[in-house]
Motif scaffolding. Structure first.
Motif, PDB file in Angstrom:
ATOM      1  N   LYS A   1      -2.057  22.262   6.007  1.00 18.53           N
ATOM      2  CA  LYS A   1      -2.412  23.856   5.815  1.00 18.53           C
ATOM      3  C   LYS A   1      -3.546  24.117   6.898  1.00 18.53           C
ATOM      4  CE  LYS A   1      -1.619  27.046   2.190  1.00 18.53           C
ATOM      5  NZ  LYS A   1      -1.574  27.224   1.523  1.00 18.53           N
TER       6      LYS A   1
ATOM      7  N   MET B   1      -5.794  27.983   8.327  1.00 22.85           N
ATOM      8  CA  MET B   1      -6.507  28.917   7.961  1.00 22.85           C
ATOM      9  C   MET B   1      -6.383  29.837   8.850  1.00 22.85           C
ATOM     10  SD  MET B   1      -9.827  30.330   5.336  1.00 22.85           S
ATOM     11  CE  MET B   1     -10.279  31.966   5.813  1.00 22.85           C
TER      12      MET B   1
ATOM     13  N   TRP C   1       0.669  28.009   7.051  1.00 21.73           N
ATOM     14  CA  TRP C   1      -0.368  28.398   7.449  1.00 21.73           C
ATOM     15  C   TRP C   1      -1.217  30.091   6.515  1.00 21.73           C
ATOM     16  CZ3 TRP C   1       0.513  33.886   9.150  1.00 21.73           C
ATOM     17  CH2 TRP C   1       1.608  33.797   9.521  1.00 21.73           C
ATOM     18  N   GLU C   2      -2.196  30.160   6.661  1.00 21.34           N
ATOM     19  CA  GLU C   2      -2.587  30.977   5.949  1.00 21.34           C
ATOM     20  C   GLU C   2      -3.690  32.376   6.665  1.00 21.34           C
ATOM     21  OE1 GLU C   2      -1.929  32.084   2.590  1.00 21.34           O
ATOM     22  OE2 GLU C   2      -0.673  30.420   1.978  1.00 21.34           O
TER      23      GLU C   2
ATOM     24  N   PHE D   1      -6.238  35.026   7.580  1.00 20.69           N
ATOM     25  CA  PHE D   1      -6.887  36.218   6.901  1.00 20.69           C
ATOM     26  C   PHE D   1      -7.764  36.935   7.697  1.00 20.69           C
ATOM     27  CE2 PHE D   1     -11.761  36.943   6.584  1.00 20.69           C
ATOM     28  CZ  PHE D   1     -12.043  36.876   4.834  1.00 20.69           C
TER      29      PHE D   1
ATOM     30  N   PHE E   1     -11.709  32.494   0.044  1.00 19.03           N
ATOM     31  CA  PHE E   1     -10.384  32.166   0.362  1.00 19.03           C
ATOM     32  C   PHE E   1      -9.520  30.800   1.272  1.00 19.03           C
ATOM     33  CE2 PHE E   1      -6.259  32.468   3.993  1.00 19.03           C
ATOM     34  CZ  PHE E   1      -5.773  34.082   3.453  1.00 19.03           C
ATOM     35  N   ALA E   2     -10.206  29.910   1.915  1.00 16.29           N
ATOM     36  CA  ALA E   2     -10.020  29.069   2.687  1.00 16.29           C
ATOM     37  C   ALA E   2      -9.950  27.873   0.909  1.00 16.29           C
ATOM     38  CB  ALA E   2     -10.946  28.290   3.550  1.00 16.29           C
TER      39      ALA E   2
ATOM     40  N   HIS F   1      -6.608  28.209  -1.043  1.00 14.45           N
ATOM     41  CA  HIS F   1      -5.283  28.029  -0.267  1.00 14.45           C
ATOM     42  C   HIS F   1      -5.029  26.743   0.056  1.00 14.45           C
ATOM     43  CE1 HIS F   1      -4.032  32.196  -0.107  1.00 14.45           C
ATOM     44  NE2 HIS F   1      -4.629  33.052  -0.003  1.00 14.45           N
TER      45      HIS F   1
ATOM     46  N   VAL G   1      -7.133  25.082   2.493  1.00 13.30           N
ATOM     47  CA  VAL G   1      -6.513  24.451   3.758  1.00 13.30           C
ATOM     48  C   VAL G   1      -7.150  23.360   4.273  1.00 13.30           C
ATOM     49  CG1 VAL G   1      -6.253  27.226   4.396  1.00 13.30           C
ATOM     50  CG2 VAL G   1      -8.448  26.247   5.289  1.00 13.30           C
TER      51      VAL G   1
ATOM     52  N   VAL H   1      -9.354  25.772  10.161  1.00 10.49           N
ATOM     53  CA  VAL H   1      -9.409  26.303  10.818  1.00 10.49           C
ATOM     54  C   VAL H   1      -9.509  26.911  12.098  1.00 10.49           C
ATOM     55  CG1 VAL H   1     -10.845  28.334  10.465  1.00 10.49           C
ATOM     56  CG2 VAL H   1     -11.514  26.223   8.128  1.00 10.49           C
TER      57      VAL H   1
END
Length: 367
Positions: free
Chosen positions: A31, A33, A62-63, A65, A83-84, A87, A89, A92
């Motif tokens: 995953k 970020m 993926w997310e 930001f 945030f990381a 979620h 992750v 990055v």
């Protein structure tokens, strides 16, 4: 001469490098970020779409930001780190100019280190999440450096985080992402890249290998600065040259660091909101004059020569045109700015170390 060299980043350069090398992302985690700026340029220039398609082709979640401002603050970095964590992750990805790339690095640190701001800037951290960089401007060279520059209100300036673990593991450089970059940003970032290689070449920390890269970058970027100053249209070749030159300059400062122009420019950006690269450009002419007046080091004139300028006057004229209108500073502001700069390591990273009065003259004459 004893020296060392370390740039561990795997660089993919050219057309469609994300799509053609998507498998490189597979070993970084399940995953990601993605860190981008607030303005949406990563979506418009296609870099965000290329990256998300590559991730999905490798079955990597993926997310996004997309909250990074210009000259990212430590508060934004904390929000990104939360945030990381939220979620979960594994790595990055920074996409954008220097601000998103530097922010991605700092977020990668705080996502796995529960430390204070003081400890962060004191480099008291261990693990860092893997970092991927996709530059969409040609300026900072952050895609190949171990630096992250963050706005830190506690000291009324910017402050760096650095270390080998902040080198991106992978960087994707595709000139097409810079094709629609507005002219003023193109100029600001080009001047920043040139400042890097100029200051790096005049650093006492230079090495045989950094000199080789610097000479190449000075020639490429010097030609492009003259092209920009002549108000000529920008073709793909120019964009490619700027991106390549910026990367080379990043490799140079990854070993030499920066010098007086950067130290003085931070206050111009922090207090006057002048873009970082342009702020460097405002100081460079007087910086060169100071060096020429106080040192007989031949490297000073070599910078002019390798950059392709006929003489110092033509060099200064080009820098001043690209830097634009300078701000008016009160004497009290000048005193504040030079005192802030004098406490930085950058100030002493030059062919000759300036005194406080020298900085006063450089800044006053620059404005």
């Amino acid at each position: 001469m004893n020296w060392q060299w370390f740039v561990p980043t795997k660089v993919f350069y050219g057309d469609d490098v994300i799509k053609n090398n998507a498998s490189t992302l597979k070993g970084l985690g399940e995953k990601a970020m993605i860190v981008t700026g607030q303005g949406g340029s990563a979506k418009r220039n296609g870099s965000l779409g290329d990256m998300t398609e590559a991730l999905e082709s490798m079955n990597i979640k993926w997310e996004l930001f997309n909250a990074i401002e210009a000259n990212p603050s430590i508060d934004t970095i904390h929000k990104g780190a939360e945030f990381a964590k939220k979620h979960g992750v594994d790595f990055v990805i920074g996409i954008g100019g220097g601000s998103p790339l530097d922010a991605a690095k700092a977020i990668a640190v705080l996502a796995v280190n529960d430390i204070s701001d003081e400890d962060l800037f004191a480099l008291k951290f261990d693990d860092v999440l893997p970092i991927v960089a996709v530059p969409t401007t040609a300026g900072t060279g952050s895609e190949v450096t171990p630096y992250s520059i963050i706005t830190y209100p506690a000291i009324r300036s910017k402050k760096s985080i650095f270390g080998d673990k902040l080198f991106p593991q992978v960087s994707f450089l595709d000139p097409k992402y810079t094709l629609d970059l507005p002219l003023h940003i193109t100029i600001d970032t080009a001047v920043d890249a040139y400042a890097h290689v100029l200051e790096g070449y005049l650093s006492p920390r230079h090495t045989l290998l950094s000199d080789l890269l610097a000479k190449e970058a000075l020639g490429i970027l010097g030609a492009e600065l003259r092209h920009l100053a002549a108000d000529k249209p920008l073709a793909y070749e120019n964009r490619n040259n700027l991106l390549y030159g910026s990367m080379l300059a990043g490799m140079v400062i990854s070993h030499t660091a920066t010098s007086i122009p950067h130290a003085l420019s931070y206050s111009l950006t922090y207090f006057k909101d002048i873009p970082h690269g342009r702020a460097n450009g405002m100081v460079i002419p007087e910086y060169i004059k100071f060096n020429l007046k106080n040192s007989d080091d031949p490297r000073i004139m070599e910078v002019i020569k390798y950059s392709g300028f006929e003489d110092v006057d033509s060099f200064i004229a080009t820098m001043r045109k690209l830097s634009g209108t300078v701000p008016k500073l009160e004497d009290s502001e000048i005193e504040d700015y030079i005192n802030l700069a004098y406490g930085t390591k950058n100030i002493r990273n030059n062919v000759i170390i300036p005194e406080l009065d020298d900085l006063r003259t450089i800044l006053k004459m620059s404005m």
